[in-house]
Scaffold this active site. Structure first.
Site, PDB file in Angstrom:
ATOM      1  N   HIS A   1       0.767  -1.188  -0.009  1.00  0.00           N
ATOM      2  CA  HIS A   1       0.064   0.111   0.028  1.00  0.00           C
ATOM      3  C   HIS A   1       1.010   1.196  -0.061  1.00  0.00           C
ATOM      4  CE1 HIS A   1      -3.347  -2.558   2.154  1.00  0.00           C
ATOM      5  NE2 HIS A   1      -3.702  -1.973   0.792  1.00  0.00           N
TER       6      HIS A   1
ATOM      7  N   CYS B   1      -2.794   0.560   9.786  1.00  0.00           N
ATOM      8  CA  CYS B   1      -3.775  -0.447   9.428  1.00  0.00           C
ATOM      9  C   CYS B   1      -4.807  -0.734  10.495  1.00  0.00           C
ATOM     10  CB  CYS B   1      -3.268  -1.547   8.521  1.00  0.00           C
ATOM     11  SG  CYS B   1      -1.848  -1.576   7.878  1.00  0.00           S
TER      12      CYS B   1
HETATM   13  C1  CIR Z   1      -3.731  -7.559   3.545  1.00  0.00           C
HETATM   14  O1  CIR Z   1      -2.869  -8.153   2.687  1.00  0.00           O
HETATM   15  O2  CIR Z   1      -4.720  -6.918   3.122  1.00  0.00           O
HETATM   16  C2  CIR Z   1      -3.405  -7.750   5.167  1.00  0.00           C
HETATM   17  N1  CIR Z   1      -3.015  -8.873   5.251  1.00  0.00           N
HETATM   18  C3  CIR Z   1      -2.666  -6.554   5.518  1.00  0.00           C
HETATM   19  C4  CIR Z   1      -3.518  -5.114   5.298  1.00  0.00           C
HETATM   20  C5  CIR Z   1      -2.589  -4.142   5.701  1.00  0.00           C
HETATM   21  N2  CIR Z   1      -3.382  -2.769   5.649  1.00  0.00           N
HETATM   22  C6  CIR Z   1      -2.703  -1.723   5.279  1.00  0.00           C
HETATM   23  O3  CIR Z   1      -1.752  -1.611   5.022  1.00  0.00           O
HETATM   24  N3  CIR Z   1      -3.299  -0.625   5.076  1.00  0.00           N
END
Ligand code: CIR
Length: 255
Positions: free
Chosen positions: A161, A248
């Site tokens: 991201h 997150c």
């Molecule tokens: C994913 O791959 O979607 C989750 N395991 C981690 C999400 C992390 N979110 C973020 O960086 N905003």
């Protein structure tokens, strides 16, 4: 300033969460302890925290940041690019609605995960990642314009991201790592480069003058302290195993 945060308890199913980290499977008990420590840090920063129940059906559902974007005037429910995460949006809607804010939505074929959106005042940078597509970014910019805010896209190809490698700390300070360090649009900020070896700490979070930094990254903590911020170090190892950073785990906003 932020007054509130929404978080969600990790699900036991988190061991099946999406990951490219190659750091092994998270330990659920330890993740719960770390999550409690994270909530405590938010409270120390003055936030009133709503803790939502775990949703076992969605292994990545504790990463609430990705499914809604709070702005001062409206909240935008996103449409995650990861198919296994799209159902998380319905689960966050009631909590978002209870804030009383106006709700907007991203529609197919657009995808946005709000980990790809970085707010700097009235402007929102939107990373075009594997999870956020051009149509989603276009819809988001249209919605931001409707509420007298602006948005622009950032091309990217390496990180999960946008905020995996970038954190705006207010006061013109920006932490940047890897592919974002030399981007023209970020040279207007006081940019502190986070070396790739410490890349996980490029996702740190400014909250009301204090910055949450993942524990174990002493160089980043020292650099942030030298900028004049208070620092709270938060253990995050179990979420790091799922590519999840500090930002997150919460939705932060003002009422
Ligand atoms: C994913 O791959 O979607 C989750 N395991 C981690 C999400 C992390 N979110 C973020 O960086 N905003």
């Amino acid at each position: 300033m932020f007054t509130n945060a929404i978080v969600r308890q990790p699900a036991k199913s988190m061991i099946e969460g999406l990951s490219e980290a190659n750091l092994g499977s998270p330990n659920y008990q330890l993740a719960c302890e770390q999550h409690a420590g994270y909530v405590k840090a938010l409270i120390e920063c003055g936030l009133s925290v709503t803790v939502l129940d775990a949703v076992e059906e969605f292994p990545d559902s504790c990463f609430v940041e990705d499914v809604a974007l709070f702005t001062p005037t409206c909240v935008i429910l996103t449409r995650p690019g990861a198919p296994t995460r799209q159902g998380e949006v319905a689960h966050i809607e009631a909590a978002v609605r209870s804030t009383g804010k106006t709700i907007e939505v991203i529609e197919a074929p657009g995808t946005i995960e709000a980990g790809d959106v970085m707010m700097v005042g009235n402007h929102y940078y939107i990373g075009l990642s594997d999870r956020t597509n051009a149509n989603g970014a276009e819809q988001l910019i249209g919605l931001l314009n409707k509420y007298e805010m602006t948005g622009s896209v950032v091309e990217m190809s390496e990180m999960l991201h946008l905020k995996t490698g970038l954190s705006y700390l207010e006061g013109n300070n920006l932490l940047a790592c890897g592919e974002f360090v030399n981007k023209a649009e970020f040279q207007q900020y006081e940019l502190t480069e986070i070396p790739m070896a410490n890349s996980y700490s490029a996702n740190s979070v400014w909250i009301n003058g204090t910055v949450l930094v993942p524990a174990g990254f002493t160089e980043t903590s020292a650099a942030v302290k030298a900028m004049g911020y208070g620092v709270i170090e938060v253990p995050m190892s179990e979420f790091q195993k799922l590519d999840g950073g500090l930002s997150c785990l919460s939705l932060r906003f003002s009422i």
